[in-house]
Scaffold this active site. Sequence first.
Site, short mmCIF file in Angstrom:
data_model
loop_
_atom_site.label_atom_id
_atom_site.label_comp_id
_atom_site.label_asym_id
_atom_site.label_seq_id
_atom_site.Cartn_x
_atom_site.Cartn_y
_atom_site.Cartn_z
N CYS A 54 -4.70 9.62 -3.86
CA CYS A 54 -4.18 8.73 -2.92
C CYS A 54 -2.65 8.38 -3.15
O CYS A 54 -1.78 8.22 -2.53
CB CYS A 54 -4.80 7.24 -2.88
SG CYS A 54 -6.58 7.31 -2.31
N HIS B 132 -11.60 7.21 3.55
CA HIS B 132 -10.57 8.43 3.77
C HIS B 132 -11.47 9.79 3.34
O HIS B 132 -11.97 9.48 2.28
CB HIS B 132 -9.52 8.23 2.96
CG HIS B 132 -8.34 7.54 3.58
ND1 HIS B 132 -7.60 6.34 3.16
CD2 HIS B 132 -7.98 7.33 4.95
CE1 HIS B 132 -6.63 6.13 3.73
NE2 HIS B 132 -6.65 6.50 5.10
N ARG C 55 0.01 -1.58 7.39
CA ARG C 55 0.63 -0.43 6.86
C ARG C 55 1.51 0.15 7.83
O ARG C 55 2.41 1.26 7.54
CB ARG C 55 -0.39 0.65 6.47
CG ARG C 55 -1.36 0.18 5.56
CD ARG C 55 -2.01 1.35 4.62
NE ARG C 55 -1.29 2.15 4.00
CZ ARG C 55 -1.69 3.13 3.15
NH1 ARG C 55 -2.99 3.11 3.13
NH2 ARG C 55 -0.66 3.89 2.43
N ARG D 233 -10.74 5.90 9.80
CA ARG D 233 -9.10 5.60 9.93
C ARG D 233 -8.69 6.76 10.97
O ARG D 233 -8.51 6.32 12.13
CB ARG D 233 -8.60 6.00 8.58
CG ARG D 233 -9.05 4.94 7.44
CD ARG D 233 -8.47 3.39 7.80
NE ARG D 233 -8.75 2.55 6.67
CZ ARG D 233 -8.01 2.16 5.94
NH1 ARG D 233 -6.79 2.95 5.40
NH2 ARG D 233 -8.43 1.20 4.96
N ASP E 127 0.75 -1.07 0.03
CA ASP E 127 -0.03 0.16 -0.06
C ASP E 127 0.79 1.04 0.03
O ASP E 127 0.32 2.37 0.03
CB ASP E 127 -1.12 -0.04 1.27
CG ASP E 127 -2.36 -0.93 0.85
OD1 ASP E 127 -2.82 -0.71 -0.17
OD2 ASP E 127 -2.99 -1.07 2.09
N1 ARG Z 1 -5.08 0.13 0.54
C1 ARG Z 1 -5.17 1.48 1.36
C2 ARG Z 1 -5.89 1.60 2.31
O1 ARG Z 1 -6.86 1.04 2.43
C3 ARG Z 1 -5.52 2.60 0.29
C4 ARG Z 1 -5.18 3.94 0.66
C5 ARG Z 1 -5.74 5.03 -0.21
N2 ARG Z 1 -5.13 6.37 0.08
C6 ARG Z 1 -6.29 7.22 0.16
N3 ARG Z 1 -5.40 8.58 0.39
N4 ARG Z 1 -7.38 7.21 0.23
O2 ARG Z 1 -5.20 2.16 3.48
#
Ligand code: ARG
Length: 259
Positions: free
Chosen positions: A250, A156, A82, A127, A57
């Site tokens: 992203c 997000h 992550r 998040r 990621d």
């Molecule tokens: N797979 C990543 C996650 O779920 C994707 C992040 C996407 N980034 C963003 N800025 N929205 O964390």
Amino acid sequence: MCEPTFFEVTYSINPWMDPSRPTSNARGLSQWKTLHDLLVELGHTVDLVEPVAGLPDMVYSANGATVVDGRALVARFRHEQREGESPAYLDWFRVHGWETRQAERVNEGEGDFLYTGDVVLAGTGFRSAPEAHDEIREFFGVPVVALTLVDPRYYHLDTALAVLDDNEVMYHPEAFSPESREVLAERFPDAIVADAEDAAVFGLNAVSDGLHVIVPEQAKRLPGQLRERGFVPVGIDMTELLKGGGGAKCCTLELRPAR
Ligand code: ARG
């Protein structure tokens, strides 16, 4: 930006990620490269952070930090998959001379914190923790406007809202709680409102330099809405990277040097 050298979907931390669906590294890389070259063509300087094996990621560099006025607040990720990205971003910012600190609270960088020029729009719900908002306010010394996300597909803030310039945004109201919708309507009465279809192709995960707005070529109404307001939409295909739940924004972390 971070090249998607190790991009694949091996786990699922958002509804877009399905590890049973194959990804093509070559296709991801070519879409990413198109975005990279487009930013350069538009006259922007692109710095690269070295991708790390085992961190698929990391291509979504927007999540690495929030950067305003020469200061970088590096992410603290919600998911352990992550976590390893934070040290890589900390190193990059330190080595490149930015005033750097890692967030104490769960904070997914520009995924959830969008600077408008006078405030930081701050997402929460999936998040970044609400407490991260106070930390942003203290670290950058700017007011924070809290916004609550309610649809897991738009986990997000940068998947549901894009800052176009210092005064304008575009967003998908249904992605926000009723209270947050009111806040947005009051603050941005002339905002571009994206419909469900354009939001669902990640039309709001757009990169704007104040004139050009890089939007997915799959978005139907947004290009016209942008043109009406004097912006220049530039279409891009990011469908391979969307398998990880990310689009153009992203994959782009904006670096704002000291004023
Ligand atoms: N797979 C990543 C996650 O779920 C994707 C992040 C996407 N980034 C963003 N800025 N929205 O964390």
